[in-house]
Scaffold this active site. Structure first.
Site, PDB file in Angstrom:
ATOM      1  N   GLU A 186     -13.882  -2.848  -1.232  1.00 45.06           N
ATOM      2  CA  GLU A 186     -14.022  -3.050   0.215  1.00 45.06           C
ATOM      3  C   GLU A 186     -15.394  -2.611   0.702  1.00 45.06           C
ATOM      4  O   GLU A 186     -15.826  -1.479   0.460  1.00 45.06           O
ATOM      5  CB  GLU A 186     -12.907  -2.275   0.956  1.00 45.06           C
ATOM      6  CG  GLU A 186     -13.009  -2.450   2.470  1.00 45.06           C
ATOM      7  CD  GLU A 186     -11.762  -2.054   3.246  1.00 45.06           C
ATOM      8  OE1 GLU A 186     -10.735  -1.733   2.611  1.00 45.06           O
ATOM      9  OE2 GLU A 186     -11.828  -2.063   4.487  1.00 45.06           O
ATOM     10  N   ASP A 244       0.828  -1.200   0.000  1.00 45.17           N
ATOM     11  CA  ASP A 244       0.000   0.000   0.000  1.00 45.17           C
ATOM     12  C   ASP A 244       0.866   1.255   0.000  1.00 45.17           C
ATOM     13  O   ASP A 244       1.816   1.357   0.797  1.00 45.17           O
ATOM     14  CB  ASP A 244      -0.865   0.046   1.275  1.00 45.17           C
ATOM     15  CG  ASP A 244      -2.214  -0.604   1.085  1.00 45.17           C
ATOM     16  OD1 ASP A 244      -2.705  -0.664  -0.062  1.00 45.17           O
ATOM     17  OD2 ASP A 244      -2.788  -1.051   2.100  1.00 45.17           O
TER      18      ASP A 244
END
Ligand code: KIV
Length: 271
Positions: free
Chosen positions: A189, A90
């Site tokens: 998500e 990330d």
């Protein structure tokens, strides 16, 4: 003992081929060498050095505080433990939102200093220029839509995203924009399963769901949640496969008892 040392590395192309032949992609987060070794030996396709390290490794309330240097440290450890899995990292909050040049230099630092195989960024059309610039430099990018924890203070809550038509429409537009920009996949998500199904069918690149139902091309969980290390965290989407909190607690209590009672070390446990 490691069983995967001779196995061919999973690539972004392998993931695309998995989607094409309808084979699901298994992804988990990892933050350190020991865990990466176990997960790689287990056969995970992708290990994500998630900025959730900020929560589960460092104990912060949000993912915002973790730094690029800290992400690189975690990524280096995971890369050393993974011989088969594709390792993604990330880009942490504040290292890519400014402009595409900043985004590229953050991505380059991750690739150069950790040896990882790609990066993940949160956001849609607003980060497309950065995504394109990173990909132009030869770095694979995975997108991340729906609940994007780096924007928690904008959302105000970790509840399900894109339940309303307007937000669902924006998410579908963002997903297509990320695909057109060259992303090799996108995390979805905490969105309704029906929306994740539509997006997964509309995109030719793989979708990886977390709290997004069964129709995504793959699934990801935060490993500490999945192995029951995060005490008291049990959202509906989480399947906990083992309760290591209880296991480690019991082991530590037995150790204390054995030390205090002079049972440890015994005759065989000394030189
Ligand atoms: O940081 C992370 O763990 C993630 C996953 C939840 C996808 O981004």
């Amino acid at each position: 003992m490691s069983v995967n040392k001779e196995v061919k590395r999973i690539t972004t192309r392998s993931l695309q081929e998995m989607k094409n032949r309808k084979e699901k992609i298994a992804m988990l987060t990892a933050y350190d060498y020991s865990m990466a070794t176990i997960l790689d030996d287990a056969g995970l396709d992708v290990l994500l050095v998630g900025d959730s390290a900020s929560n589960v490794m460092a104990g912060h309330e949000t993912t915002l505080p973790i730094t690029l240097d800290q992400m690189i440290y975690h990524a280096q450890s995971v890369v050393r433990g993974a011989s088969r899995a594709l390792v993604l990292v990330d880009l942490p909050f504040g290292t890519y939102q400014g402009n595409s040049k900043e985004a590229l230099s953050s991505a380059i630092r991750i690739m150069k200093e950790s040896g990882a195989h790609g990066v993940k960024l949160e956001g849609g059309t607003e980060i497309v220029e950065s995504v394109q610039r990173i990909i132009t430099a030869g770095i694979p990018v995975m997108g991340h839509l729906g609940l994007t924890p780096q924007s928690i203070y904008k959302f105000g809550t970790y509840t399900v995203r894109a339940k309303e038509e307007a937000e669902a429409f924006k998410l579908r537009t963002d997903a297509k924009a990320l695909q057109e920009a060259g992303c090799f996949g996108v995390v979805l998500e905490k969105i309704p399963a029906a929306l994740a199904k539509e997006v997964s069918e509309e995109l030719f690149i793989p979708t990886i769901g977390i709290g997004a139902g069964p129709h995504c091309d793959g699934q990801v969980l935060v490993v500490n949640d999945m192995i029951g290390l995060t005490k008291g965290f049990k959202p509906r989407f989480l399947r906990q496969y083992v309760n290591l909190y209880e296991g480690i607690l019991g082991a530590a209590q037995s150790y204390i008892k054995d030390v205090k009672s002079n049972d440890f070390p015994n005759e065989k446990e000394q030189y």
